[in-house]
Design a protein around this motif. Sequence first.
Motif, PDB file in Angstrom:
ATOM      1  N   SER A 197       0.837  -1.191   0.000  1.00 40.78           N
ATOM      2  CA  SER A 197       0.000   0.000   0.000  1.00 40.78           C
ATOM      3  C   SER A 197       0.875   1.245   0.000  1.00 40.78           C
ATOM      4  CB  SER A 197      -0.946   0.008   1.205  1.00 40.78           C
ATOM      5  OG  SER A 197      -0.191   0.098   2.396  1.00 40.78           O
ATOM      6  N   ALA A 198       0.287   2.327  -0.432  1.00 39.22           N
ATOM      7  CA  ALA A 198       1.010   3.594  -0.476  1.00 39.22           C
ATOM      8  C   ALA A 198       0.984   4.213   0.909  1.00 39.22           C
ATOM      9  CB  ALA A 198       0.361   4.524  -1.493  1.00 39.22           C
ATOM     10  N   PRO A 199       2.137   4.480   1.492  1.00 43.29           N
ATOM     11  CA  PRO A 199       2.179   5.096   2.823  1.00 43.29           C
ATOM     12  C   PRO A 199       1.933   6.600   2.730  1.00 43.29           C
ATOM     13  CG  PRO A 199       4.396   4.665   2.048  1.00 43.29           C
ATOM     14  CD  PRO A 199       3.461   4.128   1.000  1.00 43.29           C
ATOM     15  N   LEU A 200       0.671   6.985   2.644  1.00 43.28           N
ATOM     16  CA  LEU A 200       0.338   8.397   2.485  1.00 43.28           C
ATOM     17  C   LEU A 200       0.735   9.175   3.725  1.00 43.28           C
ATOM     18  CD1 LEU A 200      -3.171   8.037   0.871  1.00 43.28           C
ATOM     19  CD2 LEU A 200      -1.001   8.507  -0.258  1.00 43.28           C
ATOM     20  N   ASP A 201       1.502  10.221   3.514  1.00 44.62           N
ATOM     21  CA  ASP A 201       1.945  11.062   4.612  1.00 44.62           C
ATOM     22  C   ASP A 201       0.745  11.752   5.255  1.00 44.62           C
ATOM     23  OD1 ASP A 201       4.582  10.483   4.043  1.00 44.62           O
ATOM     24  OD2 ASP A 201       4.784  12.178   2.685  1.00 44.62           O
ATOM     25  N   VAL A 202       0.706  11.743   6.569  1.00 42.93           N
ATOM     26  CA  VAL A 202      -0.327  12.470   7.284  1.00 42.93           C
ATOM     27  C   VAL A 202       0.113  13.913   7.481  1.00 42.93           C
ATOM     28  CG1 VAL A 202      -1.628  12.593   9.432  1.00 42.93           C
ATOM     29  CG2 VAL A 202      -1.150  10.378   8.399  1.00 42.93           C
ATOM     30  N   ASP A 203       1.413  14.110   7.648  1.00 42.84           N
ATOM     31  CA  ASP A 203       1.974  15.438   7.829  1.00 42.84           C
ATOM     32  C   ASP A 203       3.112  15.631   6.823  1.00 42.84           C
ATOM     33  OD1 ASP A 203       0.427  16.171  10.129  1.00 42.84           O
ATOM     34  OD2 ASP A 203       1.662  14.780  11.284  1.00 42.84           O
ATOM     35  N   GLY A 204       3.574  16.859   6.713  1.00 44.63           N
ATOM     36  CA  GLY A 204       4.719  17.126   5.857  1.00 44.63           C
ATOM     37  C   GLY A 204       4.324  17.699   4.521  1.00 44.63           C
ATOM     38  N   PRO A 205       5.324  18.029   3.699  1.00 47.01           N
ATOM     39  CA  PRO A 205       5.062  18.723   2.439  1.00 47.01           C
ATOM     40  C   PRO A 205       4.317  17.883   1.409  1.00 47.01           C
ATOM     41  CG  PRO A 205       7.373  18.129   2.611  1.00 47.01           C
ATOM     42  CD  PRO A 205       6.744  17.821   3.939  1.00 47.01           C
ATOM     43  N   ALA A 206       4.334  16.570   1.528  1.00 41.98           N
ATOM     44  CA  ALA A 206       3.660  15.736   0.541  1.00 41.98           C
ATOM     45  C   ALA A 206       2.289  15.257   1.004  1.00 41.98           C
ATOM     46  CB  ALA A 206       4.531  14.522   0.203  1.00 41.98           C
ATOM     47  N   PRO A 229      -1.503  14.821   1.472  1.00 40.22           N
ATOM     48  CA  PRO A 229      -2.672  15.223   0.681  1.00 40.22           C
ATOM     49  C   PRO A 229      -3.658  16.039   1.521  1.00 40.22           C
ATOM     50  CG  PRO A 229      -2.690  12.840   1.083  1.00 40.22           C
ATOM     51  CD  PRO A 229      -1.445  13.386   1.697  1.00 40.22           C
ATOM     52  N   PRO A 230      -4.459  16.871   0.861  1.00 39.03           N
ATOM     53  CA  PRO A 230      -5.448  17.667   1.591  1.00 39.03           C
ATOM     54  C   PRO A 230      -6.475  16.774   2.285  1.00 39.03           C
ATOM     55  CG  PRO A 230      -5.304  18.368  -0.712  1.00 39.03           C
ATOM     56  CD  PRO A 230      -4.483  17.135  -0.564  1.00 39.03           C
ATOM     57  N   ARG A 231      -6.788  17.122   3.518  1.00 34.57           N
ATOM     58  CA  ARG A 231      -7.768  16.360   4.296  1.00 34.57           C
ATOM     59  C   ARG A 231      -8.695  17.314   5.038  1.00 34.57           C
ATOM     60  NH1 ARG A 231      -6.114  10.864   5.068  1.00 34.57           N
ATOM     61  NH2 ARG A 231      -3.993  10.542   4.370  1.00 34.57           N
ATOM     62  N   ALA A 232      -9.896  16.813   5.306  1.00 27.79           N
ATOM     63  CA  ALA A 232     -10.851  17.505   6.165  1.00 27.79           C
ATOM     64  C   ALA A 232     -11.441  16.434   7.078  1.00 27.79           C
ATOM     65  CB  ALA A 232     -11.951  18.180   5.354  1.00 27.79           C
ATOM     66  N   PHE A 264     -11.086  16.194  -2.423  1.00 28.13           N
ATOM     67  CA  PHE A 264     -10.885  16.400  -3.858  1.00 28.13           C
ATOM     68  C   PHE A 264     -11.858  17.481  -4.311  1.00 28.13           C
ATOM     69  CE2 PHE A 264     -10.080  11.870  -2.975  1.00 28.13           C
ATOM     70  CZ  PHE A 264      -8.743  11.809  -3.332  1.00 28.13           C
ATOM     71  N   SER A 265     -11.347  18.509  -5.003  1.00 29.00           N
ATOM     72  CA  SER A 265     -12.199  19.598  -5.476  1.00 29.00           C
ATOM     73  C   SER A 265     -12.834  19.293  -6.820  1.00 29.00           C
ATOM     74  CB  SER A 265     -11.381  20.887  -5.605  1.00 29.00           C
ATOM     75  OG  SER A 265     -10.877  21.274  -4.356  1.00 29.00           O
ATOM     76  N   GLU A 266     -12.165  18.452  -7.608  1.00 30.35           N
ATOM     77  CA  GLU A 266     -12.629  18.127  -8.959  1.00 30.35           C
ATOM     78  C   GLU A 266     -12.518  16.624  -9.174  1.00 30.35           C
ATOM     79  OE1 GLU A 266     -13.696  20.353 -11.252  1.00 30.35           O
ATOM     80  OE2 GLU A 266     -13.293  22.102  -9.998  1.00 30.35           O
ATOM     81  N   PRO A 267     -13.346  16.036 -10.030  1.00 26.37           N
ATOM     82  CA  PRO A 267     -13.269  14.591 -10.288  1.00 26.37           C
ATOM     83  C   PRO A 267     -11.893  14.132 -10.782  1.00 26.37           C
ATOM     84  CG  PRO A 267     -15.318  15.462 -11.163  1.00 26.37           C
ATOM     85  CD  PRO A 267     -14.485  16.655 -10.712  1.00 26.37           C
ATOM     86  N   TRP A 268     -11.207  14.959 -11.571  1.00 26.28           N
ATOM     87  CA  TRP A 268      -9.901  14.546 -12.097  1.00 26.28           C
ATOM     88  C   TRP A 268      -8.901  14.344 -10.965  1.00 26.28           C
ATOM     89  CZ3 TRP A 268      -5.349  16.985 -11.253  1.00 26.28           C
ATOM     90  CH2 TRP A 268      -5.382  18.315 -10.856  1.00 26.28           C
ATOM     91  N   LYS A 325       1.499  32.776  -8.772  1.00 34.82           N
ATOM     92  CA  LYS A 325       1.178  31.368  -8.573  1.00 34.82           C
ATOM     93  C   LYS A 325      -0.197  31.152  -7.974  1.00 34.82           C
ATOM     94  CE  LYS A 325       3.768  31.046  -4.234  1.00 34.82           C
ATOM     95  NZ  LYS A 325       4.903  30.412  -3.593  1.00 34.82           N
ATOM     96  N   GLN A 326      -0.715  29.967  -8.263  1.00 31.71           N
ATOM     97  CA  GLN A 326      -1.992  29.527  -7.743  1.00 31.71           C
ATOM     98  C   GLN A 326      -1.796  28.101  -7.240  1.00 31.71           C
ATOM     99  OE1 GLN A 326      -5.074  29.456 -10.720  1.00 31.71           O
ATOM    100  NE2 GLN A 326      -6.467  30.517  -9.338  1.00 31.71           N
ATOM    101  N   TRP A 327      -2.246  27.791  -6.036  1.00 34.01           N
ATOM    102  CA  TRP A 327      -2.008  26.493  -5.428  1.00 34.01           C
ATOM    103  C   TRP A 327      -2.972  25.438  -5.956  1.00 34.01           C
ATOM    104  CZ3 TRP A 327       1.358  23.579  -3.246  1.00 34.01           C
ATOM    105  CH2 TRP A 327       0.969  22.435  -2.570  1.00 34.01           C
ATOM    106  N   SER A 328      -2.432  24.297  -6.338  1.00 28.69           N
ATOM    107  CA  SER A 328      -3.225  23.125  -6.690  1.00 28.69           C
ATOM    108  C   SER A 328      -2.403  21.894  -6.326  1.00 28.69           C
ATOM    109  CB  SER A 328      -3.570  23.096  -8.174  1.00 28.69           C
ATOM    110  OG  SER A 328      -4.190  21.851  -8.497  1.00 28.69           O
ATOM    111  N   TYR A 329      -2.688  21.318  -5.173  1.00 29.13           N
ATOM    112  CA  TYR A 329      -1.958  20.143  -4.711  1.00 29.13           C
ATOM    113  C   TYR A 329      -1.958  19.047  -5.771  1.00 29.13           C
ATOM    114  CZ  TYR A 329      -0.730  16.008  -2.012  1.00 29.13           C
ATOM    115  OH  TYR A 329      -0.133  14.858  -1.581  1.00 29.13           O
ATOM    116  N   TYR A 330      -3.113  18.782  -6.366  1.00 30.71           N
ATOM    117  CA  TYR A 330      -3.199  17.666  -7.303  1.00 30.71           C
ATOM    118  C   TYR A 330      -2.547  17.963  -8.656  1.00 30.71           C
ATOM    119  CZ  TYR A 330      -5.614  15.145  -3.745  1.00 30.71           C
ATOM    120  OH  TYR A 330      -5.893  14.497  -2.566  1.00 30.71           O
TER     121      TYR A 330
END
Length: 114
Positions: free
Chosen positions: A2-11, A13-16, A22-26, A67-72
């Motif tokens: 499995s992918a060890p998704l970082d909970v913290d740090g620069p990599a 993913p956005p969480r709530a 995810f803001s968009e289906p893509w 610049k405009q932020w887009s994690y994905y």
Amino acid sequence: MSAPLDVDGPAAPPRANGELVFSEPWESRAFGMAVSLHQAGLFTWPRFRSALIAHIAAWEAVPAEDKQWSYYQHWLAALEDVLADSGTVHADAVTTRAHTLAQRPSGHDHPHAH
């Protein structure tokens, strides 16, 4: 595997409330592709994580007004990098396909069957 998704740090993913956001289906499709291709053994997670961090760091170096932020967007660019580096896809093919999809009207991101 499995992918060890970082909970913290620069990599990370956005969480709530602990759930991925995810803001968009893509974005969810790009996320799923990366995890699935990692699980299939096409690249290691540390390699992907390094590519993602590098893209985020490059974005951070750009002046704020430009610049405009887009994690994905960074996630997808990192996926393209690791797949191109491994020879799984060719960078020119990714660029050509992205250009073709960008020319489609909004809401038409799938090829039409003829």
